[in-house]
Scaffold this active site. Structure first.
Site, PDB file in Angstrom:
ATOM      1  N   GLN A  66      65.347 -41.859  18.181  1.00 36.21           N
ATOM      2  CA  GLN A  66      64.972 -41.768  19.584  1.00 36.21           C
ATOM      3  C   GLN A  66      64.049 -40.581  19.855  1.00 36.21           C
ATOM      4  O   GLN A  66      63.200 -40.642  20.753  1.00 36.21           O
ATOM      5  CB  GLN A  66      66.235 -41.673  20.453  1.00 36.21           C
TER       6      GLN A  66
ATOM      7  N   SER B 225      69.915 -42.899  25.340  1.00 38.95           N
ATOM      8  CA  SER B 225      69.384 -44.252  25.135  1.00 38.95           C
ATOM      9  C   SER B 225      70.510 -45.243  24.850  1.00 38.95           C
ATOM     10  O   SER B 225      71.432 -44.970  24.080  1.00 38.95           O
ATOM     11  CB  SER B 225      68.401 -44.267  23.962  1.00 38.95           C
TER      12      SER B 225
ATOM     13  N   GLU C  62      61.906 -53.818  32.350  1.00 37.50           N
ATOM     14  CA  GLU C  62      61.788 -54.194  30.943  1.00 37.50           C
ATOM     15  C   GLU C  62      62.378 -55.587  30.780  1.00 37.50           C
ATOM     16  O   GLU C  62      63.593 -55.753  30.675  1.00 37.50           O
ATOM     17  CB  GLU C  62      62.505 -53.190  30.037  1.00 37.50           C
TER      18      GLU C  62
ATOM     19  N   TRP D 170      62.297 -57.367  28.332  1.00 38.99           N
ATOM     20  CA  TRP D 170      62.681 -57.604  26.933  1.00 38.99           C
ATOM     21  C   TRP D 170      63.978 -56.901  26.528  1.00 38.99           C
ATOM     22  O   TRP D 170      64.503 -57.133  25.445  1.00 38.99           O
ATOM     23  CB  TRP D 170      61.560 -57.099  26.020  1.00 38.99           C
ATOM     24  N   HIS D 171      64.501 -56.035  27.386  1.00 38.59           N
ATOM     25  CA  HIS D 171      65.652 -55.204  27.006  1.00 38.59           C
ATOM     26  C   HIS D 171      66.944 -55.826  27.537  1.00 38.59           C
ATOM     27  O   HIS D 171      67.179 -55.870  28.747  1.00 38.59           O
ATOM     28  CB  HIS D 171      65.481 -53.788  27.559  1.00 38.59           C
TER      29      HIS D 171
END
Length: 373
Positions: free
Chosen positions: A193, A211, A273, A275-276
């Site tokens: 990260q 994260s 997002e 895609w997350h």
């Protein structure tokens, strides 16, 4: 004056000397009566000894029976304890006895380490709540050769998350025959990260330690199809790709939520997002999706629930809140237990639960999910 006492009586002595025959000596020792007393005493002693032996044997037998009962009870476990001995509560400080617990709400206590509040499918990891890295992390390697989807690196995921994702992709492939799902990212270490954070644009990567990818329950996925729409681009977001609608419609059925929706940016502080996705398990993903909440909102809502008060019931898409004594025959019951200040936190579990799970929320306690029926 009285005659003085003379210990030597002359006349008496003369009579004794002039008496005929030898004087018989009295037998020494015990008389018949004294032997009878001794025999009686001995008989009583023997009787007392027999009674003492009998009492001692009875005590030993009683102790053995009690020990066997205790051992059998412990071996049987909490679940075998009679219902009316569980779920009882002590009187409060004023000495008043609480209302009896309804039969359907009787419970047994489970103790969990308070520090495990930072573990589980429902932990919130964001700018305010950092991820608590465990001493060891159990991850499974994503199969790069799996025909139903594509990976470009050796990714890892938490076991339950990977199994749920594979099941989702298998269903997607069976429905559409599309094998173009691309996994771009999965588990990230603290060091991973750091590198991503340094090279990322503002708003698209969180600080190391904050994260969701640290949990192994978050993944970034798209559709990889260089020939789609005349080859405009290689990777597509789900809302851009026709067949991907199946995924959008069924993510929640397999325990996944879109973690950073476009209309929740003020709460997540992360730009949209598409895609997350984050695994939080079933039925929570479906409930969170139905309530149209991001994870921050959902955790805040769950913390308003309790075993003794308002509980959430969920069954096949139907949500009901209440403190009902008569429970539904099927579905789920969900409530929250605040973490204690001690080493352990005691969590009540419904006695007639079919199964249950406990997850920390990484904020203030534990979310309990009981399967009914």
């Amino acid at each position: 004056m009285p005659t003085p006492h003379n210990p030597y009586d002359k006349d008496k002595m003369v009579r004794m000397l002039n008496s005929t025959g030898p004087r018989k000596a009295k037998p020494k020792g015990r008389t018949v009566d004294s032997y009878s007393a001794v025999a009686t005493h001995q008989r009583r002693q023997r009787a007392d000894m027999k009674i003492g032996v009998i009492i001692l044997a009875a005590v030993i037998v009683l102790l053995v029976v009690i020990s066997v009962i205790v051992i059998v009870s412990r071996a049987a476990g909490v679940g075998d304890t009679p219902a009316d001995t569980l779920g009882t509560r002590d009187a409060d400080e004023t000495g008043r006895q609480p209302e009896p617990i309804p039969e359907g709400m009787q419970y047994f206590p489970v103790e969990v380490l308070t520090e495990t509040m930072h573990e589980g499918n429902l932990i919130l990891v964001n700018y305010d709540y950092a991820y608590t890295f465990p001493a060891s992390t159990v991850l499974l390697s994503v199969n790069r050769n799996k025909s139903q989807y594509i990976t470009w690196d050796d990714f890892e995921l938490e076991e339950t998350t990977l199994n749920a994702f594979n099941a989702l992709i298998d269903a997607f492939y069976a429905e559409t025959r599309c094998a173009k799902v691309l996994m771009n990212s999965a588990y990230r270490s603290f060091e991973d990260q750091i590198e991503i954070y340094k090279s990322s644009s503002a708003g698209f990567a969180t600080e190391p330690g904050h994260s969701e990818h640290h949990t192994g329950m978050a993944l970034d996925i798209q559709i990889y199809d260089p020939k789609y729409r005349g080859g405009e681009k290689k990777a597509w977001y789900f809302h851009e790709y026709d067949k991907a609608q199946f995924l959008v419609d069924h993510f929640a059925d397999y325990g996944f939520i879109l973690r950073y929706p476009e209309d929740k940016i003020p709460l997540t502080r992360i730009e949209f997002e598409s895609w997350h996705y984050r695994y939080i398990g079933t039925p929570h993903a479906a409930i969170c999706d139905a309530r149209h909440e991001c994870l921050e909102e959902y955790i805040e809502y769950l913390e308003t629930l309790s075993f003794d008060g308002m509980r959430l019931y969920y069954n096949d898409g139907t949500m009901t809140e209440g403190a009902f004594e008569e429970l539904p025959d099927t579905g789920y019951m969900i409530y929250f237990v605040p973490a204690s200040e001690g080493e352990y936190t005691e969590i009540p579990i419904l006695m007639n639960a079919r199964s249950y799970s406990i997850s920390g929320d990484n904020v203030g306690g534990f979310v309990v999910t009981v399967r009914l029926g």
